[in-house]
Motif scaffolding. Structure first.
Motif, PDB file in Angstrom:
ATOM      1  N   LYS A   1      -8.217 -17.743   4.909  1.00 35.33           N
ATOM      2  CA  LYS A   1      -7.092 -18.330   4.180  1.00 35.33           C
ATOM      3  C   LYS A   1      -7.549 -19.673   3.620  1.00 35.33           C
ATOM      4  CE  LYS A   1      -3.005 -18.202   6.096  1.00 35.33           C
ATOM      5  NZ  LYS A   1      -1.863 -18.564   6.969  1.00 35.33           N
TER       6      LYS A   1
ATOM      7  N   TYR B   1       1.995 -17.026   1.998  1.00 30.13           N
ATOM      8  CA  TYR B   1       0.685 -17.088   1.350  1.00 30.13           C
ATOM      9  C   TYR B   1       0.470 -15.789   0.585  1.00 30.13           C
ATOM     10  CZ  TYR B   1      -0.489 -14.648   5.715  1.00 30.13           C
ATOM     11  OH  TYR B   1      -0.508 -13.793   6.777  1.00 30.13           O
TER      12      TYR B   1
ATOM     13  N   GLU C   1      -1.965 -26.386  -4.144  1.00 34.21           N
ATOM     14  CA  GLU C   1      -1.603 -26.306  -2.723  1.00 34.21           C
ATOM     15  C   GLU C   1      -1.299 -24.880  -2.258  1.00 34.21           C
ATOM     16  OE1 GLU C   1      -1.730 -28.760  -0.422  1.00 34.21           O
ATOM     17  OE2 GLU C   1      -2.583 -30.015  -1.989  1.00 34.21           O
ATOM     18  N   CYS C   2      -1.239 -23.933  -3.194  1.00 40.34           N
ATOM     19  CA  CYS C   2      -0.973 -22.540  -2.806  1.00 40.34           C
ATOM     20  C   CYS C   2      -2.065 -22.038  -1.875  1.00 40.34           C
ATOM     21  CB  CYS C   2      -0.934 -21.628  -4.034  1.00 40.34           C
ATOM     22  SG  CYS C   2       0.579 -21.738  -4.966  1.00 40.34           S
ATOM     23  N   GLU C   3      -1.657 -21.247  -0.887  1.00 40.29           N
ATOM     24  CA  GLU C   3      -2.625 -20.625   0.032  1.00 40.29           C
ATOM     25  C   GLU C   3      -2.789 -19.163  -0.319  1.00 40.29           C
ATOM     26  OE1 GLU C   3      -2.554 -22.900   4.208  1.00 40.29           O
ATOM     27  OE2 GLU C   3      -0.777 -21.654   3.842  1.00 40.29           O
TER      28      GLU C   3
ATOM     29  N   LYS D   1      -6.689 -22.875   0.473  1.00 38.57           N
ATOM     30  CA  LYS D   1      -5.830 -23.424  -0.578  1.00 38.57           C
ATOM     31  C   LYS D   1      -6.602 -23.340  -1.884  1.00 38.57           C
ATOM     32  CE  LYS D   1      -2.947 -26.483   2.127  1.00 38.57           C
ATOM     33  NZ  LYS D   1      -2.351 -27.828   2.228  1.00 38.57           N
ATOM     34  N   VAL D   2      -5.880 -23.246  -2.976  1.00 39.97           N
ATOM     35  CA  VAL D   2      -6.512 -23.168  -4.299  1.00 39.97           C
ATOM     36  C   VAL D   2      -7.461 -24.346  -4.495  1.00 39.97           C
ATOM     37  CG1 VAL D   2      -6.057 -23.243  -6.786  1.00 39.97           C
ATOM     38  CG2 VAL D   2      -4.634 -21.804  -5.303  1.00 39.97           C
ATOM     39  N   LYS D   3      -7.048 -25.542  -4.079  1.00 39.97           N
ATOM     40  CA  LYS D   3      -7.898 -26.729  -4.264  1.00 39.97           C
ATOM     41  C   LYS D   3      -9.199 -26.635  -3.473  1.00 39.97           C
ATOM     42  CE  LYS D   3      -5.743 -29.603  -0.719  1.00 39.97           C
ATOM     43  NZ  LYS D   3      -4.950 -30.815  -0.472  1.00 39.97           N
ATOM     44  N   ASP D   4      -9.211 -25.837  -2.384  1.00 40.54           N
ATOM     45  CA  ASP D   4     -10.426 -25.669  -1.582  1.00 40.54           C
ATOM     46  C   ASP D   4     -11.482 -24.835  -2.304  1.00 40.54           C
ATOM     47  OD1 ASP D   4      -9.213 -27.111   0.464  1.00 40.54           O
ATOM     48  OD2 ASP D   4      -8.456 -25.292   1.444  1.00 40.54           O
TER      49      ASP D   4
ATOM     50  N   TRP E   1      -1.819 -21.331 -10.965  1.00 43.48           N
ATOM     51  CA  TRP E   1      -1.608 -21.409  -9.521  1.00 43.48           C
ATOM     52  C   TRP E   1      -1.678 -22.865  -9.069  1.00 43.48           C
ATOM     53  CZ3 TRP E   1      -1.117 -17.045  -6.262  1.00 43.48           C
ATOM     54  CH2 TRP E   1      -1.149 -15.830  -6.947  1.00 43.48           C
ATOM     55  N   ASP E   2      -0.671 -23.293  -8.348  1.00 44.29           N
ATOM     56  CA  ASP E   2      -0.615 -24.648  -7.810  1.00 44.29           C
ATOM     57  C   ASP E   2      -1.794 -24.863  -6.866  1.00 44.29           C
ATOM     58  OD1 ASP E   2       0.323 -26.694  -5.614  1.00 44.29           O
ATOM     59  OD2 ASP E   2       1.645 -26.987  -7.340  1.00 44.29           O
TER      60      ASP E   2
ATOM     61  N   THR F   1       7.096 -20.265   5.737  1.00 43.61           N
ATOM     62  CA  THR F   1       5.735 -20.302   5.190  1.00 43.61           C
ATOM     63  C   THR F   1       5.453 -19.002   4.461  1.00 43.61           C
ATOM     64  OG1 THR F   1       4.704 -19.406   7.196  1.00 43.61           O
ATOM     65  CG2 THR F   1       4.878 -21.830   7.025  1.00 43.61           C
TER      66      THR F   1
END
Length: 152
Positions: free
Chosen positions: A48, A100, A143-145, A50-53, A140-141, A98
């Motif tokens: 899992k 995802y 912070e989205c997972e 986050k998009v930023k990851d 996609w934001d 929550t």
């Protein structure tokens, strides 16, 4: 997590018997999976993120986010749509409020835009298998997972 070894009808029964809710779009995708589920069970590792990851500093489109070459840089590959059902069944301890998404190739639905599965738990405790709209140009934001398969 073990995936495969069950057809879409069997998976729908497992969801119902487990007390899970399934949205209409998710049922539509599951109907399309009837001939596309894996006959043999297999062990799959999921991650899992986050998009930023995934190195994005601006909101990526679905096309950018799900690009196999980009995912490979992070030792990830797209999930199979059926993975979402096994993930939903396994994630019985998901925290309320929550959700995802599952990182699989978007599936066309009977009415509306292509969609991907997402796993959600409402504040009242209801556990859902739902979907997100995933047109190629949708953004996609950060912070989205999402959950992808691990290549490691």
């Amino acid at each position: 997590l073990m995936t495969g070894g069950a057809n879409a009808k069997e998976l729908a029964k497992r969801l119902k018997d487990g007390g899970f809710y399934v949205s209409d779009h998710a049922k539509d995708i599951m109907g399309k999976l009837a001939l596309k589920t894996s006959a043999e069970p297999r062990e799959v590792s999921f991650v899992k993120v986050k998009v930023k990851d995934l190195g994005f500093i601006q909101m990526p489109t679905t096309t950018q986010l799900f690009d196999p070459k980009h995912l490979a840089q992070y030792n990830l590959i797209q999930c199979e749509p059926e993975d979402a059902i096994f993930i939903r069944l396994a994630d019985t301890d998901q925290r309320p409020r929550t959700w995802y998404s599952i990182g699989h190739s978007p599936v066309p639905v009977s009415r509306g835009h292509p969609r991907v599965f997402h796993v959600e738990r409402y504040g009242g405790g209801e556990r859902w298998l739902r979907t997100d709209c995933a047109r190629p140009e949708d953004q996609w934001d950060l912070e989205c997972e999402l959950v992808f398969r691990s290549c490691k």
